[in-house]
Design a protein around this motif. Sequence first.
Motif, short mmCIF file in Angstrom:
data_model
loop_
_atom_site.label_atom_id
_atom_site.label_comp_id
_atom_site.label_asym_id
_atom_site.label_seq_id
_atom_site.Cartn_x
_atom_site.Cartn_y
_atom_site.Cartn_z
N TRP A 1 -2.82 4.14 -8.97
CA TRP A 1 -4.15 4.51 -8.42
C TRP A 1 -4.05 4.67 -6.90
O TRP A 1 -4.66 5.56 -6.31
N ASP A 2 -3.31 3.79 -6.28
CA ASP A 2 -3.15 3.88 -4.84
C ASP A 2 -2.50 5.21 -4.45
O ASP A 2 -2.96 5.91 -3.54
N LEU A 3 -1.45 5.55 -5.21
CA LEU A 3 -0.75 6.81 -4.93
C LEU A 3 -1.70 7.99 -5.10
O LEU A 3 -1.75 8.91 -4.27
N TRP A 4 -2.46 7.97 -6.15
CA TRP A 4 -3.41 9.06 -6.43
C TRP A 4 -4.37 9.23 -5.25
O TRP A 4 -4.59 10.33 -4.74
N VAL B 1 -2.60 10.68 -2.25
CA VAL B 1 -2.31 12.11 -2.41
C VAL B 1 -3.58 12.92 -2.12
O VAL B 1 -3.55 13.97 -1.49
N GLU B 2 -4.73 12.39 -2.58
CA GLU B 2 -5.99 13.10 -2.33
C GLU B 2 -6.52 12.85 -0.92
O GLU B 2 -7.55 13.41 -0.53
N GLY B 3 -5.89 11.90 -0.21
CA GLY B 3 -6.35 11.58 1.15
C GLY B 3 -7.69 10.88 1.17
O GLY B 3 -8.48 11.03 2.11
N LYS B 4 -7.97 10.10 0.12
CA LYS B 4 -9.29 9.46 0.02
C LYS B 4 -9.15 7.96 -0.15
O LYS B 4 -8.14 7.48 -0.66
N ILE B 5 -10.21 7.24 0.20
CA ILE B 5 -10.20 5.83 -0.18
C ILE B 5 -10.40 5.79 -1.69
O ILE B 5 -11.04 6.67 -2.28
N LEU B 6 -9.86 4.74 -2.30
CA LEU B 6 -9.80 4.71 -3.76
C LEU B 6 -11.15 4.91 -4.43
O LEU B 6 -11.29 5.71 -5.34
N CYS B 7 -12.16 4.17 -3.94
CA CYS B 7 -13.42 4.25 -4.68
C CYS B 7 -14.00 5.65 -4.63
O CYS B 7 -14.74 6.06 -5.51
N ARG B 8 -13.64 6.42 -3.65
CA ARG B 8 -14.16 7.80 -3.58
C ARG B 8 -13.50 8.70 -4.63
O ARG B 8 -14.14 9.62 -5.14
N ILE B 9 -12.33 8.40 -5.01
CA ILE B 9 -11.66 9.18 -6.07
C ILE B 9 -12.46 9.07 -7.34
O ILE B 9 -12.78 10.05 -7.99
N SER B 10 -12.80 7.81 -7.68
CA SER B 10 -13.46 7.64 -8.96
C SER B 10 -14.93 8.04 -8.89
O SER B 10 -15.57 8.23 -9.92
N GLY C 1 -6.35 5.32 -0.01
CA GLY C 1 -5.57 4.44 -0.88
C GLY C 1 -6.39 3.28 -1.42
O GLY C 1 -7.62 3.27 -1.33
N TYR C 2 -5.68 2.30 -1.95
CA TYR C 2 -6.29 1.17 -2.65
C TYR C 2 -6.11 -0.11 -1.82
O TYR C 2 -6.23 -1.22 -2.33
N SER C 3 -5.78 0.03 -0.56
CA SER C 3 -5.79 -1.07 0.45
C SER C 3 -4.82 -2.21 0.19
O SER C 3 -5.01 -3.29 0.74
N CYS C 4 -3.80 -2.03 -0.65
CA CYS C 4 -2.95 -3.20 -0.87
C CYS C 4 -1.51 -3.00 -0.41
O CYS C 4 -0.61 -3.69 -0.87
N GLU C 5 -1.34 -2.09 0.55
CA GLU C 5 0.00 -2.00 1.16
C GLU C 5 0.18 -3.19 2.10
O GLU C 5 -0.66 -3.46 2.95
N MET C 6 1.31 -3.89 1.94
CA MET C 6 1.59 -5.01 2.82
C MET C 6 2.47 -4.54 3.98
O MET C 6 3.23 -3.57 3.84
#
Length: 436
Positions: free
Chosen positions: A120-123, A126-135, A409-414
């Motif tokens: 999900w993070d990758l998706w 790739v779309e250049g969006k924060i995750l919740c905006r994808i869904s 992304g999904y904000s969990c890159e360390m």
Amino acid sequence: MLQKITHLTVRDVRFPTSLEQHGSDAMHMDPDYSAAYVVLDTDSGLRGFGLTFTLGKGTEIVVRAVQALAGLVVGKSLHHIVSNFRGFYRLLTSDGQMRWLGPEKGVIHLATAAILNAVWDLWARVEGKILCRISIQDPKQIVSCIDFRYITDVLTEEEALGILVNAKEGKQQREDLMMNQGYPAYTTSCAWLGYSDQQLKQLCTDALQHGWTRFKVKVGADLEDDIRRCRLIRQMIGPSNTLMIDANQRWDVAEAISWVTRLAEVKPLWIEEPTSPDDILGHAAISKALAPLGIGVASGEQCHNRVMFKQFLQASALQFVQIDSCRLGSINENLAVLLMAHKFKVPVCPHAGGVGLCELVQHLILFDYICVSADLSGRMCEYVDHLHEHFTSPAVIQNAHYLTPKDPGYSCEMLESSVKRHEYPEGDVWKLQINK
Ligand SMILES: C[C@H](O)[C@@H](O)[C@@H](O)[C@H](O)C(=O)O
Ligand SMILES: [Mg+2]
């Protein structure tokens, strides 16, 4: 570009939180907040980051489970995955040999969550969006990610679509509200079980100064201690702020009822995980017994799949649904639970904290508000103030609200430096501990 996944890396990352008893509760007295941390490489150079949360020992088992699933992921293109995301979820959860290890529960499901979180993070990247905006984009796309197997007696695909389409009204205003004000949060940081009264008082004073109005306290080990600590915190926060208590599965059913009845004087909004997380009818009995006292039952951080949540809801065994971004099969399965909770009119108040859970679940709760529930009453998301400094885009709290994340992304890159130092057992932090 199809974004072919060329490589999956998984690392065992542990933080020695037990040294100061952060995160301690009546069943987990010495957690070292940890993660099986997954990185997906693609042929485009873009990467996806995901994790699942653990308490230290045993993370190596989750790492092995991720490795066992890796063959189902590497070589696939993101395009191929998301054009049939339901199918991909099933591929990971229904492998004819590996499903024997679950199915859809335990270590193998934690591993599934770590991988899917990274997808999900990758998706989103790739779309250049924060995750919740994808869904947020398209209801049809959302339902196409959900595996409805085992829940169609409660929620069909058509019903799910109906809920999402209905919630389109007022969506823009809700998005704006989240941008300006953020999502209401509560804090668990003041009252871990291993903290002294002095520490509790200090943390509570600080939290009040920072605008917190909702507090959770750990209970369940010793009744007299609980009475003293809960009175102390209630006295400090005053009658109009909100108090929740959390027993982390410590009691049998009858014991839960009598213990919580003794704590009713501090007026808790909910008792969380009073008994075994698998005991649906036990939770129902506790809910029924505590309803006259105005105390609800909350659970979910160890509720292992959508089928369990379905039955909890069917049995009126929960008054607060606590989804978890790493316990369930990522967003795909959490979407199913959000929609079922909506159908049963039970508010969702996610579990967070640990390491990375706040970063992840903030996306889900935004989605819930904007696209499903359209309602904030009785809703709040947990926040714990630890380990955020290890993330490249940490969750941001302002005035006791989660601010909408900004980076794609999904904000969990360390941070790579944090991962290196905390990798178990060879990171510097652990070498020091082991040589002590
Ligand atoms: C071991 C962990 O810190 C738990 O105590 C924690 O997740 C807790 O149950 C919570 O609700 O935050
Ligand atoms: Mg809890």
